[in-house]
Design a protein around this motif. Structure first.
Motif, PDB file in Angstrom:
ATOM      1  N   GLN A   1       1.346   4.130  -2.998  1.00 47.46           N
ATOM      2  CA  GLN A   1       1.230   5.563  -2.724  1.00 47.46           C
ATOM      3  C   GLN A   1       2.542   6.266  -3.080  1.00 47.46           C
ATOM      4  O   GLN A   1       2.545   7.336  -3.690  1.00 47.46           O
ATOM      5  CB  GLN A   1       0.902   5.805  -1.244  1.00 47.46           C
ATOM      6  N   ALA A   2       3.650   5.649  -2.678  1.00 49.72           N
ATOM      7  CA  ALA A   2       4.965   6.267  -2.895  1.00 49.72           C
ATOM      8  C   ALA A   2       5.244   6.444  -4.388  1.00 49.72           C
ATOM      9  O   ALA A   2       5.825   7.449  -4.798  1.00 49.72           O
ATOM     10  CB  ALA A   2       6.068   5.439  -2.243  1.00 49.72           C
TER      11      ALA A   2
ATOM     12  N   LYS B   1       3.188   7.146  -6.646  1.00 49.76           N
ATOM     13  CA  LYS B   1       2.475   8.357  -7.051  1.00 49.76           C
ATOM     14  C   LYS B   1       3.220   9.607  -6.562  1.00 49.76           C
ATOM     15  O   LYS B   1       3.447  10.538  -7.334  1.00 49.76           O
ATOM     16  CB  LYS B   1       1.069   8.285  -6.440  1.00 49.76           C
TER      17      LYS B   1
ATOM     18  N   TYR C   1       0.844  -1.198   0.000  1.00 50.31           N
ATOM     19  CA  TYR C   1       0.000   0.000   0.000  1.00 50.31           C
ATOM     20  C   TYR C   1       0.881   1.251   0.000  1.00 50.31           C
ATOM     21  O   TYR C   1       0.679   2.173  -0.791  1.00 50.31           O
ATOM     22  CB  TYR C   1      -0.919  -0.013   1.221  1.00 50.31           C
ATOM     23  N   ILE C   2       1.876   1.257   0.901  1.00 49.63           N
ATOM     24  CA  ILE C   2       2.785   2.407   0.996  1.00 49.63           C
ATOM     25  C   ILE C   2       3.507   2.601  -0.335  1.00 49.63           C
ATOM     26  O   ILE C   2       3.647   3.725  -0.834  1.00 49.63           O
ATOM     27  CB  ILE C   2       3.795   2.206   2.142  1.00 49.63           C
ATOM     28  N   ASP C   3       3.951   1.500  -0.930  1.00 45.25           N
ATOM     29  CA  ASP C   3       4.715   1.618  -2.176  1.00 45.25           C
ATOM     30  C   ASP C   3       3.848   2.129  -3.325  1.00 45.25           C
ATOM     31  O   ASP C   3       4.323   2.894  -4.166  1.00 45.25           O
ATOM     32  CB  ASP C   3       5.360   0.275  -2.534  1.00 45.25           C
TER      33      ASP C   3
END
Lengths: 399, 388
Positions: free
Chosen positions: A300-301, A303, A296-298
């Motif tokens: 977002q990252a 983007k 999930y973090i990746d």
């Protein structure tokens, strides 16, 4: 620095959104006649692209006569955000719209622009791209398909491979060797080849996921005659076209990938929180929670990295720094499907669910894992991207 | 989303970098690390440039800038691994007072910060848990007025600061959210310096034995402080992530120069593909950490609803980056990276210590999992915030 755009930009977004809603192709016609390759345009796709062209929504950064509206870089970014969010196809012949047409506009004669670029934009003709060869993959400059200049034009002999959409394309933008004695980067020319020319043989290469589905092809050229006026740019000057053709709005294609990954991660998170048919709930597993949080973090990252890159180095053009987005995004996509395949465990080997041809967003997880290699291999493997970052961004010596 | 810095922010960065390159060489860092000499002149210079006042409101004697300006400074401070009280004062003490204090307390304590008074934050137990509900200290009302604090609080940056903002849990069964915050002066608690991995960033353990805090030093209303503490800690976490990005960039630049200059087998070692690919992966990690940290900084600056999630994402990305860069920074230097005399050890230790403070990557991933609805018990899942 700010999280939100100004009102004028949001007005631009609203105008596009309303237009898309009013003019979009209908899901029924899209699913009734799916596109069969990256150069196959069903009738609805031709109508759709023509509508985008006429309304100035096809390539918004270009002037109106080229299907645009002279949009600013920020507006272009908003355009790609909206398209990604709408999940509508923008280009059913992506190599034609994003690579060939810009090359024709940058390097073509006025006659070539009229004859080839405009019909491409109006979805009247489609393209494949003749770059890779059996002996020239990552090392494109090592290509050996020959074109000899004779009285009636160029005579082409040789073979291309991994040619997406060749079986449906009207034309091929073909990289050929015209001077075998020059250093390898200096003897290459670019020809516009009519795919119905005598001497061309096309052999589809089905991908590893399905023997009946092929976007790739092998293309064999046996004394294919190409009219002299179909030379794009200067004779032996093709290498600069190879570099230039990858610039342009491809610089914003990460938005589409980031949006797709965000959606997919979101669906996996929902899936993990529900009970599977076998009674398991994946979110009960601490390892899966940890891995999904990282994915999930990746997503977002990716983007944030895109927006950060847009602000600091790119605006709408491709730069070597884009290798960072390509590398990170495609490796992330592969890790995402690998993680979910392993989380599902033995249940993942049942791939009997039907899969769509171009469906990046559908299909069994294990099949999508295999399909994700398209990202880490095509358009420069992850290893090549690392070399580009090291050499062209960081300035490490080439050897 | 627009990540372009304004001209003023760019100018702030370049003037900060120029000042720090001139006045915060690693000789200054080594003065503290090897000889215990505190960087007083550097701090005085920062105060002279109004850096501590930057994000304090003009009504309290500050400059009235926002968190992005703080972010820019902190990243630059990380680049030179600046020692001193800036991080604890500006990104820990001041936000806690701002978020939890009454208007009078904000004016009293922040006005002092704006003119150079130092402060810090004390919250976590020995395991370093940064969440308010896990605060290490307990507080109870004192018969006859004031409050009593008990317990040991760990990992307090700059334990010699003039004022210490303290977070404590109230007894179970008390009213409200169970969290209170106080400001205690230097010397009120027993202070035990810790010999830290990163000697340029000393931390202290503070022990409280029924310490009385008078009412005027009780921030806001006890039992109404959980949200404010949470917000202050988010701000501190994002600032630490940004500092780590700055330090990681310094590691990267140092080792990149080395790989271009160091020759073996007749060529620069940076021409070997094994080394090149390490650099590509480090560069990706840095870009990921920086972009995620600045997104989080924006959510703080604009008080966006995604700030809790963004702060944890930023700490994960910065921690991942620090882990990789601290390791490959030393490894790629070879033998010289293993020595005391090369500055790489200073940078690597700062990055590593940052990775471990205010929650590790794994701890923050767990927090992210909770926030996006991934929990072991379906009934406790929190609704996922709208993604960016």
């Amino acid at each position: 620095m700010r999280l939100h755009y100004d009102q004028a930009t949001e007005d631009f977004r609203a105008e596009l959104r309303a237009w898309l809603e009013a003019n979009r192709p209908q899901p029924e016609e899209m699913s009734r006649e799916p596109s069969q390759s990256s150069a196959h345009l069903p009738p609805w796709a031709r109508t759709w692209q023509r509508r985008l062209f006429d309304a100035g929504w096809l390539v918004p950064g270009w002037p109106p006569e080229l299907g645009g509206r002279n949009a600013t870089p920020v507006q272009q970014m908003v355009y790609f955000e909206e398209f990604a969010g709408s999940r509508l196809p923008r280009a059913l012949n992506p190599q034609g719209l994003s690579i060939v047409t810009p090359s024709l506009i940058d390097f073509g004669s006025e006659e070539q622009k009229q004859r080839f670029a405009l019909p491409s934009l109006r979805a009247e003709i489609t393209w494949c791209l003749g770059m890779s060869e059996p002996g020239a993959g990552s090392d494109l400059a090592g290509l050996s398909t020959r074109a000899e200049l004779a009285d009636d034009g160029f005579v082409v002999n040789g073979q291309k491979v991994w040619t997406s959409g060749a079986q449906h394309a009207d034309y091929c933008l073909c990289f050929v060797r015209t001077d075998p004695d020059a250093p390898k980067h200096k003897g290459i020319s670019v020809l516009i080849v009519d795919m119905r020319s005598p001497g061309i043989t096309i052999r589809p290469l089905p991908q590893l996921t399905d023997p009946k589905q092929a976007d790739f092809n092998e293309v064999f050229f046996a004394s294919v005659v190409v009219p002299r006026e179909n030379l794009l740019g200067p004779l032996h000057g093709g290498w600069s076209i190879a570099g230039g053709s990858l610039a342009h709005e491809r610089g914003m294609l990460w938005i589409d990938q980031a949006s797709s990954l965000e959606r997919t991660v979101g669906r996996f998170i929902e899936l993990a929180a529900q009970a599977l048919p076998d009674g398991r709930r994946l979110a009960d597993n601490a390892v899966v929670r940890d891995q999904l949080a990282q994915l999930y973090i990746d997503a977002q990252a990716l983007k944030f990295m895109g927006y950060h890159g847009f602000a600091t180095f790119a605006r709408q053009h491709v730069s070597p720094e884009h290798s960072v987005l390509k590398l990170f995004g495609t490796e992330l996509e592969r890790r995402l499907f690998l993680t979910m395949t392993e989380a599902l465990g033995a249940a993942a080997i049942d791939v009997s669910t039907p899969t769509g041809r171009r469906a990046r967003d559908e299909g069994p997880t294990a099949v999508r894992y295999l399909r994700s290699f398209a990202g880490t291999i095509a358009a420069g493997t992850s290893e090549i991207q690392r070399n580009i970052i090291a050499e062209r961004v960081l300035g490490l010596p080439r050897r | 989303m627009d990540f372009a810095f304004s001209d003023e922010q760019t100018a702030l960065r370049s003037s900060a970098r120029a000042m720090l390159e001139r006045h915060c060489s690693t000789a200054v860092v080594r003065d503290l690390v090897e000889r215990g000499i505190a960087p007083e002149p550097l701090w005085a210079r920062m105060v002279g440039l109004d850096w501590p006042a930057l994000a304090i409101t003009e009504s309290a004697g500050g400059v009235g800038q926002g968190f992005i300006e703080v972010a820019v400074l902190v990243e630059e401070l990380g680049r030179v691994i600046a020692p001193g009280p800036f991080l604890a004062t500006v990104t820990q003490f001041a936000p806690l007072v701002r978020e939890c204090g009454t208007p009078e307390q904000r004016d009293r304590f922040l006005r002092a910060v704006a003119t150079g008074a130092t402060g810090t934050l004390a919250i976590s137990g020995p395991a370093g848990d940064w969440r308010p509900e896990r605060a290490a200290l307990t507080a109870r009302p004192r018969p006859g007025g004031g409050w009593l604090l008990d317990g040991s609080v760990h990992h307090v940056l700059d334990g010699g600061a003039a004022e210490i903002a303290v977070v404590a849990r109230l007894d179970a069964g008390s009213d409200g959210d169970g969290i209170a915050a106080f400001v205690v002066p230097r010397g009120a608690a027993r202070s035990e310096p810790v010999q830290t991995l990163d000697l340029s960033r000393p931390v202290t353990t503070l022990r409280f034995e029924s310490l009385t805090v008078p009412d005027e030093r009780v921030l806001g209303t006890p039992g109404r402080c959980a949200a404010g503490v949470g917000r202050a800690v988010e701000e501190a976490t994002v600032a630490l992530a940004l500092e780590m990005v700055g330090t990681c960039q310094r590691i990267f630049d140092t080792v990149l120069d080395y790989a271009k200059a160091r020759e073996q087998f007749g060529v620069a070692i940076g021409s070997f593909q094994a080394i090149k690919h390490k650099f590509a992966d480090m560069f990706v990690a840095l870009e990921r950490a920086r972009a995620t940290a600045y997104f989080a900084a924006l959510t703080i600056a604009e008080d966006d609803e995604r700030r809790t999630l963004a702060a944890s994402m930023a700490k994960v990305a910065a921690g991942d980056c620090a882990r990789l860069l601290a390791q490959e920074g030393i490894q790629t230097m070879g033998g010289i990276g293993y020595t005391w005399e090369h500055d790489m050890q200073l940078f690597a230790k700062r990055a590593k210590q940052g990775e471990l403070l205010l929650g590790t990557s794994a701890q923050h991933r767990q927090r992210v999992a909770e926030l996006i609805g991934l929990t072991a018990d379906a009934s406790t899942a929190v609704t996922a915030p709208v993604p960016a």
